[in-house]
Write a protein that holds these residues in place. Structure first.
Motif, PDB file in Angstrom:
ATOM      1  N   GLN A  49       0.825  -1.221   0.000  1.00  0.00           N
ATOM      2  CA  GLN A  49       0.000   0.000   0.000  1.00  0.00           C
ATOM      3  C   GLN A  49       0.854   1.264   0.000  1.00  0.00           C
ATOM      4  O   GLN A  49       0.371   2.346  -0.319  1.00  0.00           O
ATOM      5  N   GLY A  77      -0.365   0.007  -3.867  1.00  0.00           N
ATOM      6  CA  GLY A  77      -1.328   0.961  -3.319  1.00  0.00           C
ATOM      7  C   GLY A  77      -1.772   2.045  -4.264  1.00  0.00           C
ATOM      8  O   GLY A  77      -2.832   2.646  -4.062  1.00  0.00           O
ATOM      9  N   CYS A 353       0.544   2.401   6.658  1.00  0.00           N
ATOM     10  CA  CYS A 353      -0.505   1.836   5.812  1.00  0.00           C
ATOM     11  C   CYS A 353      -1.864   2.422   6.178  1.00  0.00           C
ATOM     12  O   CYS A 353      -2.645   2.815   5.293  1.00  0.00           O
ATOM     13  N   LYS A 360      -6.931   7.653   1.475  1.00  0.00           N
ATOM     14  CA  LYS A 360      -7.789   7.107   0.423  1.00  0.00           C
ATOM     15  C   LYS A 360      -9.258   7.353   0.732  1.00  0.00           C
ATOM     16  O   LYS A 360     -10.050   7.693  -0.161  1.00  0.00           O
TER      17      LYS A 360
END
Length: 978
Positions: A49, A77, A353, A360
């Protein structure tokens, strides 16, 4: 138990991050989604990621397959898209997202918008150009527009802005990409741009930490060395980063730089430096957003470190995301190895992460949907975005020198102007825009021009008063001297040394200014880059249609210092721009006008036409339709000259008489005999001009003078005509038809002797307009046309307004009118359509003037501005108001010389929406002008509806001219209602 401890550590780290970043946009965002996704990832997938690979939408299937493999197998990612096109990129993005276990974070280098990487998209000005702008709110708006475009493309991260302070003119990689050398200016503009994007949920990434501005090496090809002390870095390079972190930026990109004062490890790129990233960026500056590496394929890092190893060291240094990893499996393996060797913990990887996942979620990937291709290009190139591009470019225009306030150019009638484009291969947009304002003769000197070529141009310039030089710098990049050749430098040295006044318009990187000797120039303007918009606006600025307020964002020499810029206000000449600048919808306006114009063409109301619309002193629409004739051989063009017919009345007689009125040489309440002695014994001697000019003076409507020159059998009276010119027959009717010089006296006598109508009522009459050229000459001592050109046309730059245009223009630039089968028995092309005007050698006060839509608009704009244009007053405001008001509605709707809306029948003489203050005139050949002070509107319609016969009246019966005007009002009103 071990798993619980690691999860606890990750949560503590996440809380710590959130605590340090009070302004961070995505901290704690949708933690339920973050937790859910995170729990489904294996340790390897959590590492993945943190990796973004390069993607291209202009490469082959093998590339797509390779990216797909990394997504499916390595679970990367994100993607960083580089070159390509919007449709292809969206198609690929949709596909890549569909095969990804976790939605991909998609990034782009969009420093000046999507156009930096993608074709068919908008390129906003470079950051150096933006650095000259004094209104930072424009940069916020740019950020908003870039964010909207990114979101439409499915892009979530913009690797922008560049916050490096560029204080090294020889910087090969930052240079024009920086806002400049002033740290406060760089910080302010960076924050404005950033906020525009992040307020719309596009993650912004400031670069290139800790500062790439003072380098003379390109980190794409080498590892630059920065020898500055920590104190120096603190005072300058780190300042914008510190400010933008405080402002809440979500991302920082770390550069590949060797900075011994921050990390003394030999050949250690800052990207791989824990003291620089973890200690300085994260701990000291308290940045807790996403730290991105610069591209991991750049020589600045790969010169000393191999793929995989470099990626692992970047993670160990404190980076959160690896950009452009070249070998993903090896990178993951090396990071896993570092975990096994306890150089970093899995908990630290997990925290990063989770931070990526939070980002996101914040950019909308927690609710990812496939991107629609419908109207993609339209959505990426909205009129609003295009207008902002123009506004940014205009706001950056910088006036560096202006001897004796020579700019803006005024008194155009006193100037013979030439333009020279240096570094171009043909006539440029800059030159064509100059020519919209006045007569300009163009020359071009290419980059490779010989000494003989330069001398030829220089010799030709001797006859001009003013030379405007457009300097087209070949490249914005410093390599190879910005593409500047010795011949270019020689040409500009030669041009700068001529005796005439010289204006330099420098279209290029500001760092190139000292490479030319402009010391003798009268005025210097710089635009910082060379593109169509910059050329258009620079040309407009010279004539005062737009103001100049830019300030130099860099210091390039003592002559061109930081913050240099004199400023200049507009003098309200017509500006050329977009409907959106005046609150109108360009798509709606064009669609509605197109519809009306196409009706005219399909119904054969006219073979072609032009529509020009100006609002608030800005030409926002000028479009040509159809052809000059029905054989569809030659399309209409903007610079075509039309026979204006009765629009001549308001472009010749009316302004001349108003000017004479201001000078006390003409009075509306005076009689015809006052100024024309031959009328002292006429039945018209006591008629007042107020009645004459409002068509209520009992004058006969018209007299067909030509019929008296034709015998009963239809043949011409050969005593009056010859097939060639001579002293006795100097009056050209058409080719091979010349009239006796004495016949004009018969025309004037017939007007004098004509009977009066029995009662005073409205009857539209041309007769008095035959007399105004003589009246004006008696009062001024100048021929009518000379007076008009000297008093109005040349000073306002309307150089295409002229009688007898074949003296100055080729016949293929003049629109043909009627095939006259009765009198002239030929196609009327280049000579006046009106028979009476033709018999007066093409010159009368009621007909005979030819002109372009653009130049007619200048006269109409002068009326709209109540007699003032380009910084000069031509007619007193009180006079114009008197002439354009309703005179006596009990007799007619007319003003004095001008037509007005009929208050009893709205829509009859003008559009139904026309205000009572509006005025204008129509012409028999198919022309029409309208001015509406309420809406600050000027409308010009040009056509040759009489081709090939005047019996075609469909233009009137279909209400095309007033119908187009009505649609313009409707679009204005729709915009005002918003």
């Amino acid at each position: 138990m071990k798993k619980s401890i690691l999860l606890f550590v990750a949560i503590v780290l996440q809380v710590s991050i959130a605590t340090n970043a009070q302004n961070l946009p995505f901290s704690d965002y949708n933690q339920r989604w973050v937790d859910s996704v995170f729990q489904k990832l294996t340790p390897d997938e959590r590492i993945a990621q943190l990796i973004m690979v390069a993607a291209y939408s202009n490469r082959d299937q093998a590339h797509i397959d390779a990216i797909s493999e990394l997504i499916r197998k390595q679970k990367i990612g994100g993607l960083v898209f580089f070159q390509g096109g919007p449709t292809r990129q969206v198609q690929q993005t949709n596909f890549y997202q569909s095969i990804s276990k976790v939605p991909l974070l998609v990034a782009i280098d969009g420093e000046w918008g999507l156009g930096m990487r993608l074709d068919s998209t908008i390129s906003y000005p470079y950051q150096m150009t933006l650095g000259a702008i004094q209104n930072d709110s424009l940069l916020y708006k740019m950020g908003v527009e870039v964010a909207m475009q990114c979101k439409r493309m499915g892009i979530h991260v913009n690797f922008a802005p560049v916050v490096d302070v560029n204080n090294n003119p020889n910087n090969p990689v930052i240079n024009y990409r920086s806002f400049g050398e002033n740290k406060e200016n760089v910080a302010r503009k960076s924050i404005a741009y950033m906020k525009g994007m992040q307020d719309n949920h596009i993650l912004t990434t400031a670069k290139h930490f800790p500062g790439h501005g003072d380098t003379d090496a390109d980190s794409h090809y080498d590892l630059p060395l920065i020898k500055k002390s920590r104190t120096q870095l603190d005072s300058l390079e780190l300042y914008p980063f510190r400010k933008i972190i405080e402002a809440g930026i979500g991302g920082i990109m770390v550069a590949h730089l060797s900075i011994p004062s921050l990390d003394s490890t030999k050949n250690q790129p800052s990207t791989l430096s824990k003291p620089i990233i973890s200690n300085l960026l994260k701990n000291e500056l308290k940045f807790s957003g996403l730290a991105f590496t610069d591209a991991m394929n750049m020589k600045g890092v790969t010169k000393h470190y191999t793929p995989g190893m470099a990626d692992a060291k970047a993670i160990l240094a404190g980076n959160d995301v690896l950009e452009f990893t070249e070998d993903v499996p090896k990178a993951i393996e090396e990071i896993k190895k570092a975990i096994r060797e306890k150089k970093i913990t899995q908990a630290e990887i997990d925290a990063r992460c989770r931070k990526v996942l939070a980002a996101k979620a914040w950019v909308g990937l927690d609710k990812w949907k496939s991107i629609s291709l419908t109207n993609l290009s339209k959505d990426l190139n909205t009129p609003k975005a295009k207008l902002l591009n123009r506004q940014l470019t205009e706001a950056a225009l910088t006036l560096l020198k202006n001897e004796n306030t020579f700019l803006p150019l005024q008194k155009l009638d006193t100037l013979q102007i030439a333009s020279v484009s240096v570094g171009a291969e043909k006539t440029t947009t800059f030159q064509r825009m100059l020519a919209k304002y006045t007569s300009v003769q163009h020359f071009v000197i290419s980059k490779q021009a010989t000494t003989a070529d330069i001398k030829k141009v220089k010799d030709a310039l001797a006859k001009f008063d003013l030379v405007v030089v457009g300097v087209h710098v070949p490249s914005v990049r410093p390599s190879k001297n910005y593409g500047i050749t010795e011949n270019m430098q020689k040409a500009l040295t030669e041009l700068s040394s001529i005796n005439q006044k010289v204006i330099i318009c420098h279209l290029g990187n500001a760092y190139t200014l000292p490479k030319f000797d402009f010391s003798k120039a009268t005025a210097i303007v710089t635009t910082y880059q060379d593109n169509t918009i910059a050329q258009e606006l620079a040309a407009q600025a010279l004539f005062g249609a737009v103001s100049m307020s830019g300030k130099m964002p860099v210091s390039v020499s003592p002559v061109y210092p930081l913050n240099g810029g004199l400023g200049m206000n507009s003098i309200h000449r017509l500006k050329y721009t977009m409907p959106e600048e005046v609150g109108m919808n360009s798509e709606l306006l064009e669609r509605r006008i197109d519809s009306m114009a196409n009706i005219a063409l399909t119904q054969k109301a006219t073979p072609g036409c032009q529509v020009l619309v100006a609002k608030n002193g800005k030409i926002i629409f000028h479009k040509t339709y159809g052809y000059l004739t029905y054989d569809n051989q030659r399309p209409t063009q903007e610079d075509d000259l039309y026979d204006l017919a009765s629009v001549t009345k308001v472009t010749t007689s009316a302004p001349a008489l108003m000017r004479l009125s201001d000078e006390g040489k003409f009075g509306l309440d005076k009689t015809l005999a006052t100024y024309l002695p031959e009328y002292k014994n006429s039945n018209k001697k006591d008629i007042q001009f107020r009645d004459i000019l409002t068509h209520q003076a009992r004058l006969t409507a018209w007299i067909a003078f030509w019929k008296e020159t034709v015998k009963d059998d239809g043949e011409r009276n050969h005593k009056l005509f010859r097939t060639d010119s001579s002293k006795r027959f100097p009056v050209k009717i058409v080719d091979n038809l010349w009239l006796n010089r004495k016949y004009c006296k018969k025309i004037y006598k017939e007007i004098n002797d004509s009977p009066l109508l029995p009662e005073k009522k409205y009857v539209y009459s041309d007769l008095s307009y035959y007399l105004y050229p003589r009246l004006v000459q008696l009062q001024t001592g100048k021929p009518f046309e000379t007076y008009l050109k000297e008093t109005f046309y040349l000073p306002i730059g309307a150089t295409h307004l002229t009688y007898k245009p074949l003296r100055y223009y080729p016949i293929d630039q003049i629109v043909p009118t009627e095939y006259d089968s009765l009198f002239r028995k030929t196609l009327i092309h280049g000579t006046v359509h009106d028979e009476g005007a033709a018999m007066l050698d093409g010159l009368s006060g009621h007909a005979g003037l030819f002109g372009t839509a653009n130049d007619v608009a200048k006269m109409m704009q002068m009326y709209l501005q109540m007699g003032e244009y380009g910084g000069q007053r031509f007619i007193n405001e009180a006079t114009l108001k008197e002439w354009t008001r309703y005179n006596d509605v009990s007799f007619s709707r007319r003003g004095i010389a001008f037509d007005k809306p009929d208050p009893k029948s709205p829509g009859l003489s003008a559009a139904a929406a026309s205000s009572p203050e509006s005025f204008g005139h129509s012409g028999f050949t198919g022309t029409f002008v309208w001015i509406d002070p309420k809406y600050q509107l000027v409308y010009v319609f040009m056509s040759n509806r009489v081709y090939p016969t005047r019996n075609n009246n469909k233009l009137g019966s279909l209400n095309i001219r007033t119908g187009v005007l009505q649609t313009i009002y409707e679009v204005i009103q729709k915009g005002e209602a918003k």
